[in-house]
Design an enzyme around this catalytic site. Structure first.
Site, PDB file in Angstrom:
ATOM      1  N   GLY A  37     115.238 100.190  87.931  1.00  0.00           N
ATOM      2  CA  GLY A  37     114.809 100.674  86.611  1.00  0.00           C
ATOM      3  C   GLY A  37     113.926 101.878  86.872  1.00  0.00           C
ATOM      4  O   GLY A  37     113.201 101.916  87.879  1.00  0.00           O
ATOM      5  N   ASN A  41     110.972 102.212  89.694  1.00  0.00           N
ATOM      6  CA  ASN A  41     111.165 102.977  90.933  1.00  0.00           C
ATOM      7  C   ASN A  41     110.044 104.001  91.144  1.00  0.00           C
ATOM      8  O   ASN A  41     109.632 104.245  92.285  1.00  0.00           O
ATOM      9  CB  ASN A  41     112.518 103.700  90.917  1.00  0.00           C
ATOM     10  N   SER A 138     116.667 103.837  79.965  1.00  0.00           N
ATOM     11  CA  SER A 138     117.348 103.563  78.697  1.00  0.00           C
ATOM     12  C   SER A 138     116.537 102.564  77.884  1.00  0.00           C
ATOM     13  O   SER A 138     115.665 101.870  78.424  1.00  0.00           O
ATOM     14  CB  SER A 138     118.732 102.989  78.998  1.00  0.00           C
ATOM     15  N   GLU A 189     121.760 115.835  81.589  1.00  0.00           N
ATOM     16  CA  GLU A 189     121.009 115.312  80.436  1.00  0.00           C
ATOM     17  C   GLU A 189     120.457 116.454  79.579  1.00  0.00           C
ATOM     18  O   GLU A 189     120.440 116.365  78.347  1.00  0.00           O
ATOM     19  CB  GLU A 189     119.866 114.403  80.927  1.00  0.00           C
ATOM     20  N   GLY A 224     120.514 117.647  91.269  1.00  0.00           N
ATOM     21  CA  GLY A 224     121.251 116.931  92.306  1.00  0.00           C
ATOM     22  C   GLY A 224     121.097 117.634  93.653  1.00  0.00           C
ATOM     23  O   GLY A 224     119.993 118.033  94.039  1.00  0.00           O
ATOM     24  N   GLY A 227     118.909 120.976  94.232  1.00  0.00           N
ATOM     25  CA  GLY A 227     117.449 121.093  94.157  1.00  0.00           C
ATOM     26  C   GLY A 227     116.916 120.813  92.771  1.00  0.00           C
ATOM     27  O   GLY A 227     117.377 119.884  92.095  1.00  0.00           O
ATOM     28  N   ASP A 254     114.068 109.321  90.179  1.00  0.00           N
ATOM     29  CA  ASP A 254     112.797 108.601  90.007  1.00  0.00           C
ATOM     30  C   ASP A 254     111.813 108.988  91.115  1.00  0.00           C
ATOM     31  O   ASP A 254     110.613 109.161  90.871  1.00  0.00           O
ATOM     32  CB  ASP A 254     113.043 107.087  90.042  1.00  0.00           C
TER      33      ASP A 254
HETATM   34  N1  LIG Z   1     123.320 115.027  97.369  1.00  0.00           N
HETATM   35  C1  LIG Z   1     122.039 115.381  97.456  1.00  0.00           C
HETATM   36  N2  LIG Z   1     121.576 116.045  98.552  1.00  0.00           N
HETATM   37  C2  LIG Z   1     120.282 116.401  98.673  1.00  0.00           C
HETATM   38  N3  LIG Z   1     119.337 116.125  97.730  1.00  0.00           N
HETATM   39  C3  LIG Z   1     119.731 115.490  96.631  1.00  0.00           C
HETATM   40  C4  LIG Z   1     121.093 115.078  96.423  1.00  0.00           C
HETATM   41  N4  LIG Z   1     121.165 114.447  95.228  1.00  0.00           N
HETATM   42  C5  LIG Z   1     119.909 114.451  94.713  1.00  0.00           C
HETATM   43  N5  LIG Z   1     119.051 115.083  95.555  1.00  0.00           N
HETATM   44  C6  LIG Z   1     117.592 115.259  95.370  1.00  0.00           C
HETATM   45  O1  LIG Z   1     117.143 114.329  94.390  1.00  0.00           O
HETATM   46  C7  LIG Z   1     116.669 115.006  93.235  1.00  0.00           C
HETATM   47  C8  LIG Z   1     117.071 114.240  91.989  1.00  0.00           C
HETATM   48  O2  LIG Z   1     118.473 114.157  91.921  1.00  0.00           O
HETATM   49  P1  LIG Z   1     119.296 114.181  90.551  1.00  0.00           P
HETATM   50  O3  LIG Z   1     120.655 113.661  90.881  1.00  0.00           O
HETATM   51  O4  LIG Z   1     119.211 115.529  89.950  1.00  0.00           O
HETATM   52  O5  LIG Z   1     118.445 113.184  89.628  1.00  0.00           O
HETATM   53  P2  LIG Z   1     118.877 111.890  88.779  1.00  0.00           P
HETATM   54  O6  LIG Z   1     118.895 110.771  89.795  1.00  0.00           O
HETATM   55  O7  LIG Z   1     117.777 111.746  87.782  1.00  0.00           O
HETATM   56  O8  LIG Z   1     120.227 112.166  88.180  1.00  0.00           O
HETATM   57  C9  LIG Z   1     117.215 116.421  93.322  1.00  0.00           C
HETATM   58  O9  LIG Z   1     116.369 117.349  92.677  1.00  0.00           O
HETATM   59  C10 LIG Z   1     117.273 116.642  94.841  1.00  0.00           C
HETATM   60  O10 LIG Z   1     115.985 116.986  95.317  1.00  0.00           O
HETATM   61  O1  LIG Z   2     117.896 102.716  82.316  1.00  0.00           O
HETATM   62  P1  LIG Z   2     119.179 103.316  82.836  1.00  0.00           P
HETATM   63  O2  LIG Z   2     119.422 104.704  82.350  1.00  0.00           O
HETATM   64  O3  LIG Z   2     120.359 102.394  82.598  1.00  0.00           O
HETATM   65  O4  LIG Z   2     119.026 103.478  84.395  1.00  0.00           O
HETATM   66  C1  LIG Z   2     118.671 102.380  85.205  1.00  0.00           C
HETATM   67  C2  LIG Z   2     119.096 102.620  86.618  1.00  0.00           C
HETATM   68  O5  LIG Z   2     118.583 103.873  87.039  1.00  0.00           O
HETATM   69  C3  LIG Z   2     117.795 103.730  88.206  1.00  0.00           C
HETATM   70  O6  LIG Z   2     116.448 103.661  87.782  1.00  0.00           O
HETATM   71  C4  LIG Z   2     118.028 104.900  89.149  1.00  0.00           C
HETATM   72  O7  LIG Z   2     117.744 106.095  88.449  1.00  0.00           O
HETATM   73  P2  LIG Z   2     117.948 107.541  89.058  1.00  0.00           P
HETATM   74  O8  LIG Z   2     119.111 107.461  90.025  1.00  0.00           O
HETATM   75  O9  LIG Z   2     118.184 108.430  87.869  1.00  0.00           O
HETATM   76  O10 LIG Z   2     116.665 107.917  89.755  1.00  0.00           O
HETATM   77  C5  LIG Z   2     118.211 102.400  88.807  1.00  0.00           C
HETATM   78  O11 LIG Z   2     117.210 101.787  89.565  1.00  0.00           O
HETATM   79  C6  LIG Z   2     118.586 101.582  87.587  1.00  0.00           C
HETATM   80  O12 LIG Z   2     119.561 100.652  87.918  1.00  0.00           O
END
Ligand SMILES: Nc1ncnc2c1ncn2[C@@H]1O[C@H](COP(=O)(O)OP(=O)(O)O)[C@@H](O)[C@H]1O
Ligand SMILES: O=P(O)(O)OC[C@H]1O[C@](O)(COP(=O)(O)O)[C@@H](O)[C@@H]1O
Length: 316
Positions: A37, A41, A138, A189, A224, A227, A254
């Site tokens: 969650g 995290n 969520s 998002e 992602g 960066g 997180d």
């Molecule tokens: N494939 C990847 N390689 C390197 N760093 C990553 C990768 N995916 C995510 N990150 C790191 O984690 C951060 C958060 O990832 P992101 O996927 O944007 O967030 P969320 O989990 O909220 O969707 C990024 O800003 C980057 O620093």
């Molecule tokens: O509340 P949501 O949007 O369903 O997301 C919950 C899920 O997202 C996470 O918090 C991971 O989130 P991120 O990959 O965005 O950092 C998981 O631990 C959890 O299972």
């Protein structure tokens, strides 16, 4: 202390397999269960770095008990609000090449009395004057889409800044009502919030500035593998992290938020550096594992102030 609230937490179950093949019987090499969650995290990551934190979350059923146990084992201070429904388990499948597939469950509904109990637990936490309130994830059914607006009002009464990480209607409602100190959408998002594609750095920066115009202070847009961008009124900063071999991307966002908030009294660019270093470190770890201080390398993050708006994000 940093207070987090996660209205829809989970037990994150991860299955590690070689490669996902639809319709086949596959054997998992490893199966793990971790507390999950979004706010949970953030608290777990802060706790690993010795930053004082408290996580407020509703819990119910056998998974709720397991979630509470997992947090206690990790030494994370938690305020568990009992609910009648059973806490959800979210499933992640990770493949050897790092491909991560998530199956998120909607989770138990909260009654009005349970929602009020959750708000009351946050009020108690706010009375301790935390330096941030992190509102993440969520919303369960039964909780109205303006829940985070209500939380933000309570935090404002106490002068506590709010960091929000959510999506869809709860994000739109809270972002448009303003007064948030930080929003942490990922690129997708933010794009959904604004109703348009954001392929370039300039598109993301101007989109984030639109969100600032609604009365918010800063937007941390994670990109992602490319960066992250931190956007404030006066400047924006682009951070590119080290190349990592991804193992599981769950919890990366997180950990980015935790890294940003952990950097006390730092300049915006240094907070961003910390966010990207923590996020990149999380990706190299299995499941929803959060990185510790030895796994983080802020020096490997490259920061540019007011980056070229023509840069294409997927080419970064
Ligand atoms: N494939 C990847 N390689 C390197 N760093 C990553 C990768 N995916 C995510 N990150 C790191 O984690 C951060 C958060 O990832 P992101 O996927 O944007 O967030 P969320 O989990 O909220 O969707 C990024 O800003 C980057 O620093
Ligand atoms: O509340 P949501 O949007 O369903 O997301 C919950 C899920 O997202 C996470 O918090 C991971 O989130 P991120 O990959 O965005 O950092 C998981 O631990 C959890 O299972």
């Amino acid at each position: 202390m940093i207070l987090t609230v996660t209205p829809n937490p989970s037990v994150d179950r991860t299955l590690e397999i070689d490669a996902l093949v639809r319709g086949e019987v596959l054997r998992a090499r490893v199966a793990r269960a971790e507390a999950g969650g979004k706010g949970v995290n953030v608290s777990r990551a802060l706790c690993r770095h010795g930053v004082a934190t408290s996580a407020v979350l509703p819990v119910g059923g056998a998974e709720g008990a397991q979630l509470t146990d997992l947090l206690a084992e990790g030494g994370v201070s938690a305020v568990a609000v009992p609910i009648s429904g059973a806490t959800r388990s979210n499933i992640t499948v990770t493949e050897t090449d790092g491909t991560t597939t998530k199956l998120n469950v909607s989770g138990p509904a909260l009654s009005e009395a349970e929602t009020d109990a959750l708000l009351a637990a946050v009020d108690t936490g706010l009375a301790e004057e935390p330096r941030w309130l992190v509102a993440s994830g969520s919303l369960p059914s039964g909780v109205s889409g303006d829940f985070y607006v209500r939380l933000a009002r309570r935090a404002a009464e106490r002068g506590v800044p709010v960091a929000l990480d959510t999506s869809g209607t709860p994000l739109e409602t809270a972002a448009r009502s303003g007064s948030l100190s930080l929003l942490k959408p990922n690129q997708e998002e933010l794009s959904e919030l604004l109703g348009r594609e954001l392929p370039t750095v300039g598109d993301v920066v101007s989109g984030a500035r639109e969100v600032l115009d609604w009365g918010n202070e800063a937007v941390l847009v994670t990109l992602g593998a490319h960066g992250a961008l931190l956007v404030r009124r006066e400047h924006s900063w682009l951070a590119r992290g080290p190349q990592v071999v991804p193992r599981s991307t769950v919890g990366a966002g997180d950990c980015s938020l935790a890294g940003y908030l952990s950097a006390r009294e730092a300049a915006p660019s240094e907070r961003l550096r910390s966010a990207v270093a923590w996020g990149a470190a999380a990706v190299a770890l299995p499941g929803t594992t959060v990185p510790g201080p030895d796994e983080i390398d802020p020096a490997a993050v490259d920061i540019v102030e007011d980056p070229d708006p023509a840069l294409i994000i997927k080419e970064l």
